[in-house]
Design a protein around this motif. Structure first.
Motif, PDB file in Angstrom:
ATOM      1  N   ILE A 205      58.764  26.047  50.788  1.00 43.24           N
ATOM      2  CA  ILE A 205      59.246  27.246  51.470  1.00 43.24           C
ATOM      3  C   ILE A 205      60.753  27.322  51.222  1.00 43.24           C
ATOM      4  CG2 ILE A 205      59.452  28.473  53.667  1.00 43.24           C
ATOM      5  CD1 ILE A 205      57.085  26.817  54.680  1.00 43.24           C
ATOM      6  N   PHE A 206      61.167  28.383  50.570  1.00 47.87           N
ATOM      7  CA  PHE A 206      62.548  28.471  50.108  1.00 47.87           C
ATOM      8  C   PHE A 206      63.213  29.740  50.635  1.00 47.87           C
ATOM      9  CE2 PHE A 206      59.799  26.444  47.004  1.00 47.87           C
ATOM     10  CZ  PHE A 206      60.368  25.183  46.928  1.00 47.87           C
ATOM     11  N   ARG A 207      64.343  29.544  51.268  1.00 48.32           N
ATOM     12  CA  ARG A 207      65.125  30.679  51.779  1.00 48.32           C
ATOM     13  C   ARG A 207      66.180  31.051  50.740  1.00 48.32           C
ATOM     14  NH1 ARG A 207      64.351  27.689  56.663  1.00 48.32           N
ATOM     15  NH2 ARG A 207      63.140  28.896  58.170  1.00 48.32           N
ATOM     16  N   ILE A 208      66.229  32.315  50.417  1.00 48.23           N
ATOM     17  CA  ILE A 208      67.129  32.826  49.379  1.00 48.23           C
ATOM     18  C   ILE A 208      67.915  33.999  49.953  1.00 48.23           C
ATOM     19  CG2 ILE A 208      67.243  33.858  47.074  1.00 48.23           C
ATOM     20  CD1 ILE A 208      64.489  32.472  46.561  1.00 48.23           C
ATOM     21  N   ARG A 209      69.212  33.996  49.733  1.00 44.19           N
ATOM     22  CA  ARG A 209      70.066  35.086  50.230  1.00 44.19           C
ATOM     23  C   ARG A 209      70.633  35.856  49.046  1.00 44.19           C
ATOM     24  NH1 ARG A 209      72.670  36.158  55.350  1.00 44.19           N
ATOM     25  NH2 ARG A 209      71.406  34.407  56.070  1.00 44.19           N
ATOM     26  N   ILE A 210      70.494  37.160  49.095  1.00 42.63           N
ATOM     27  CA  ILE A 210      70.956  38.051  48.022  1.00 42.63           C
ATOM     28  C   ILE A 210      72.111  38.885  48.563  1.00 42.63           C
ATOM     29  CG2 ILE A 210      70.305  39.848  46.379  1.00 42.63           C
ATOM     30  CD1 ILE A 210      67.367  38.974  46.852  1.00 42.63           C
ATOM     31  N   HIS A 211      73.289  38.675  48.006  1.00 34.82           N
ATOM     32  CA  HIS A 211      74.478  39.425  48.418  1.00 34.82           C
ATOM     33  C   HIS A 211      74.689  40.578  47.445  1.00 34.82           C
ATOM     34  CE1 HIS A 211      75.918  36.252  51.235  1.00 34.82           C
ATOM     35  NE2 HIS A 211      75.292  35.451  50.391  1.00 34.82           N
ATOM     36  N   LEU A 212      74.816  41.783  47.997  1.00 31.47           N
ATOM     37  CA  LEU A 212      75.016  42.966  47.161  1.00 31.47           C
ATOM     38  C   LEU A 212      76.372  43.592  47.425  1.00 31.47           C
ATOM     39  CD1 LEU A 212      71.578  43.370  48.013  1.00 31.47           C
ATOM     40  CD2 LEU A 212      72.026  44.586  45.895  1.00 31.47           C
ATOM     41  N   SER A 213      77.007  44.030  46.360  1.00 31.87           N
ATOM     42  CA  SER A 213      78.333  44.630  46.441  1.00 31.87           C
ATOM     43  C   SER A 213      78.232  46.125  46.733  1.00 31.87           C
ATOM     44  CB  SER A 213      79.060  44.424  45.109  1.00 31.87           C
ATOM     45  OG  SER A 213      80.208  45.234  45.026  1.00 31.87           O
ATOM     46  N   PRO A 214      79.206  46.675  47.464  1.00 31.54           N
ATOM     47  CA  PRO A 214      79.283  48.136  47.626  1.00 31.54           C
ATOM     48  C   PRO A 214      79.485  48.855  46.305  1.00 31.54           C
ATOM     49  CG  PRO A 214      80.621  47.029  49.278  1.00 31.54           C
ATOM     50  CD  PRO A 214      80.208  45.979  48.279  1.00 31.54           C
ATOM     51  N   ARG A 215      79.783  48.080  45.246  1.00 36.65           N
ATOM     52  CA  ARG A 215      79.952  48.674  43.912  1.00 36.65           C
ATOM     53  C   ARG A 215      78.756  48.387  43.010  1.00 36.65           C
ATOM     54  NH1 ARG A 215      84.201  47.262  46.456  1.00 36.65           N
ATOM     55  NH2 ARG A 215      83.790  45.032  46.132  1.00 36.65           N
ATOM     56  N   PHE A 216      77.633  48.007  43.598  1.00 34.33           N
ATOM     57  CA  PHE A 216      76.388  47.814  42.853  1.00 34.33           C
ATOM     58  C   PHE A 216      75.997  49.135  42.183  1.00 34.33           C
ATOM     59  CE2 PHE A 216      71.738  48.228  42.749  1.00 34.33           C
ATOM     60  CZ  PHE A 216      71.374  47.082  42.084  1.00 34.33           C
TER      61      PHE A 216
ATOM     62  N   ASP B 211      77.541  48.152  39.290  1.00 37.25           N
ATOM     63  CA  ASP B 211      78.651  47.706  38.444  1.00 37.25           C
ATOM     64  C   ASP B 211      78.998  46.248  38.718  1.00 37.25           C
ATOM     65  OD1 ASP B 211      78.831  50.184  37.242  1.00 37.25           O
ATOM     66  OD2 ASP B 211      80.282  50.949  38.680  1.00 37.25           O
ATOM     67  N   GLU B 212      78.915  45.860  39.986  1.00 36.88           N
ATOM     68  CA  GLU B 212      78.974  44.447  40.350  1.00 36.88           C
ATOM     69  C   GLU B 212      77.557  44.021  40.686  1.00 36.88           C
ATOM     70  OE1 GLU B 212      83.100  43.029  42.299  1.00 36.88           O
ATOM     71  OE2 GLU B 212      82.055  44.552  43.461  1.00 36.88           O
ATOM     72  N   GLN B 213      77.082  43.016  39.999  1.00 36.40           N
ATOM     73  CA  GLN B 213      75.704  42.583  40.169  1.00 36.40           C
ATOM     74  C   GLN B 213      75.548  41.645  41.373  1.00 36.40           C
ATOM     75  OE1 GLN B 213      72.554  43.112  37.924  1.00 36.40           O
ATOM     76  NE2 GLN B 213      73.803  44.903  38.381  1.00 36.40           N
ATOM     77  N   PRO B 214      74.323  41.552  41.928  1.00 38.38           N
ATOM     78  CA  PRO B 214      74.088  40.671  43.082  1.00 38.38           C
ATOM     79  C   PRO B 214      74.424  39.215  42.765  1.00 38.38           C
ATOM     80  CG  PRO B 214      72.236  42.161  42.760  1.00 38.38           C
ATOM     81  CD  PRO B 214      73.111  42.310  41.555  1.00 38.38           C
ATOM     82  N   ARG B 215      74.805  38.506  43.803  1.00 36.79           N
ATOM     83  CA  ARG B 215      74.994  37.060  43.708  1.00 36.79           C
ATOM     84  C   ARG B 215      73.940  36.417  44.595  1.00 36.79           C
ATOM     85  NH1 ARG B 215      81.592  37.652  44.141  1.00 36.79           N
ATOM     86  NH2 ARG B 215      81.779  38.875  42.218  1.00 36.79           N
ATOM     87  N   VAL B 216      73.131  35.579  43.993  1.00 33.16           N
ATOM     88  CA  VAL B 216      71.931  35.064  44.651  1.00 33.16           C
ATOM     89  C   VAL B 216      72.055  33.562  44.866  1.00 33.16           C
ATOM     90  CG1 VAL B 216      69.423  34.850  44.495  1.00 33.16           C
ATOM     91  CG2 VAL B 216      70.558  36.895  43.590  1.00 33.16           C
ATOM     92  N   PHE B 217      71.805  33.135  46.107  1.00 28.19           N
ATOM     93  CA  PHE B 217      71.922  31.731  46.466  1.00 28.19           C
ATOM     94  C   PHE B 217      70.612  31.237  47.078  1.00 28.19           C
ATOM     95  CE2 PHE B 217      76.107  33.528  46.455  1.00 28.19           C
ATOM     96  CZ  PHE B 217      76.924  32.540  45.915  1.00 28.19           C
ATOM     97  N   VAL B 218      70.111  30.136  46.537  1.00 25.90           N
ATOM     98  CA  VAL B 218      68.951  29.468  47.124  1.00 25.90           C
ATOM     99  C   VAL B 218      69.489  28.533  48.205  1.00 25.90           C
ATOM    100  CG1 VAL B 218      66.951  27.996  46.689  1.00 25.90           C
ATOM    101  CG2 VAL B 218      67.721  29.609  44.929  1.00 25.90           C
TER     102      VAL B 218
END
Length: 451
Positions: A348-359, A361-368
């Motif tokens: 069971i893996f928790r993953i957080r996806i951070h999205l930029s207000p400039r998406f 053009d700025e791609q998501p940064r994803v952390f497990v």
């Protein structure tokens, strides 16, 4: 320039942008497609490893009958010669470009194009660039061997300082004293005043056109541990403040001069990582403001989230649970349940996806966020994945799951985000067994942590 030539240049740019070669990136402004900025990532296991080397490329009116002109931008303001064939002035000496005499068959032909130019430039970034200088390719004396070692050592140091650290400090607004003024707060002094040693290695002819800032940041998170390992390995091999040795082929005004200072590089590279993570976490508060203002990007991401949720529900997709953090469409929380009969079965893996207000053009940064020993997940939890459609979050979700589940990814050292896991995964059969044991152990612990 003819319409046919314009169409060809457009096609060549798109081929690189849509291709799978992670070591090349190109961009241009719609106002003049003949002027292209290119980024070449330094090859692994060379002193240029994972450096971001920028080039300015101009296509003349006689293209493709004649090659484009190429200028190196990563030169520390014209003061650093990164290769016997890449001068401090920015000149790139290659027979394919007509800037160096070559053997028969090495000259430009209209069958070649932008990608072949960039690959030829990348080929100069070898494990022993000393040999690129004519007359030194067969050097065998003890003095020559010492020079080779010295040359590789200073290129490794300057690749970190000028092709990794300096441009990232500029894009993040990190000043020499360590204070941070984000560019959106102080646009006129992006990166602050720099000491002379770090001048303009990141600049281009058009100061407003800087297309690779997001690429550098995301790749930096991928390669952070590799940079630290490079410093760990190189620091004991030189004295503190030891001056660089000048090579026999380096002339006045066309050299790589300076001194070693790995403790300072370590400090700066650590600050860059912290600043990128701080910037990533600021996206959540910036996103909340965009949501209150009903900005188009907030509405778009909310709609995409709802559509994906509905689709998962309709398909009874039990391996993914998707939510928004505090109802914020700029922070997605994904829980992945390991698919049965796979190496992640029961995890069971928790993953957080951070999205930029400039998406996008700025791609998501994803952390497990769940500890996972995996060749696509860094020790810090940064996930290396490849969406097919950058603007669609559905594609990102699919690519995240695919990266985690892929049993036999093709070997590509440029996706080395966890050096130890990669070494075991692509090593001997015994190494692979050890990798699988460590992976399985982390999978079992992931379920234990939940309960």
């Amino acid at each position: 320039m003819s319409d046919q030539a314009i169409l060809r240049i457009t096609r060549e740019i798109k081929q690189i942008q849509q291709g799978s070669d992670l070591s090349l990136a190109v961009a241009c402004q719609d106002s003049d497609i003949r002027k292209v900025q290119a980024l070449v990532v330094g090859p692994p296991e060379t002193p240029y490893e994972f450096g971001f080397f920028e080039f300015s490329i101009k296509f003349g009116r006689n293209y493709p009958a004649h090659p484009p002109t190429v200028q190196a931008v990563t030169t520390n303001g014209g003061r650093c010669r990164f290769n016997p064939n890449i001068y401090a002035s920015g000149k790139v000496c290659l027979s394919i470009l007509g800037t160096w005499r070559g053997e028969s068959g090495e000259q430009w032909s209209s069958a070649q194009g932008l990608e072949s130019v960039l690959i030829s430039i990348q080929s100069l970034m070898s494990s022993n660039p000393y040999e690129n200088e004519p007359g030194y390719e067969n050097a065998t004396s003890s003095k020559d061997k010492r020079n080779m070692t010295s040359y590789v050592a200073k290129i490794r140091h300057e690749s970190l300082r000028l092709a990794v650290i300096a441009p990232l400090e500029a894009s993040l607004g990190i000043r020499p004293d360590g204070t941070v003024v984000p560019p959106d707060v102080d646009d006129e002094e992006e990166g602050g005043d720099r000491d002379a040693d770090d001048d303009d290695s990141f600049s281009s002819e058009d100061e407003e056109f800087r297309p690779f800032f997001d690429v550098r940041k995301r790749r930096f998170l991928w390669y952070y541990e590799s940079y630290v390992r490079s410093i760990d390995k190189a620091e004991p091999e030189v004295r503190a403040q030891q001056r660089f040795e000048r090579m026999p082929f380096e002339g006045e005004g066309n050299t790589m001069d300076g001194h070693f200072d790995y403790p300072e590089l370590r400090r700066r590279i650590s600050l860059i990582r912290k600043t990128i993570l701080d910037e990533t976490h600021r996206w959540a508060s910036q996103g909340k403001v965009a949501l209150l203002r009903e900005a188009g990007i907030a509405v778009n991401l909310q709609r995409q989230y709802e559509q994906i949720r509905e689709d998962l529900k309709r398909r009874n997709h039990f391996t993914i649970d998707l939510n928004l953090s505090e109802a914020n469409p700029f922070v997605w929380e994904l829980t992945y349940f390991g698919r049965p009969m796979t190496k992640l079965d029961g995890g069971i893996f928790r993953i957080r996806i951070h999205l930029s207000p400039r998406f996008p053009d700025e791609q998501p940064r994803v952390f497990v966020e769940t500890a996972l020993f995996h060749c696509r997940v860094s020790r810090d939890g940064v996930l290396c994945y490849f969406p097919k459609r950058l603007e669609e979050m559905r594609s990102h979700i699919e690519a995240i799951v695919a990266a985690l589940e892929e049993d036999e990814p093709p070997y590509d050292p440029r996706i080395t985000v966890h050096p130890e896991a990669s070494r075991l995964f692509w090593g001997s059969p015994d190494d692979r067994k050890q990798y699988n044991r460590l992976l399985r152990r982390s999978v079992e612990r992931s379920a234990e942590d939940v309960f």
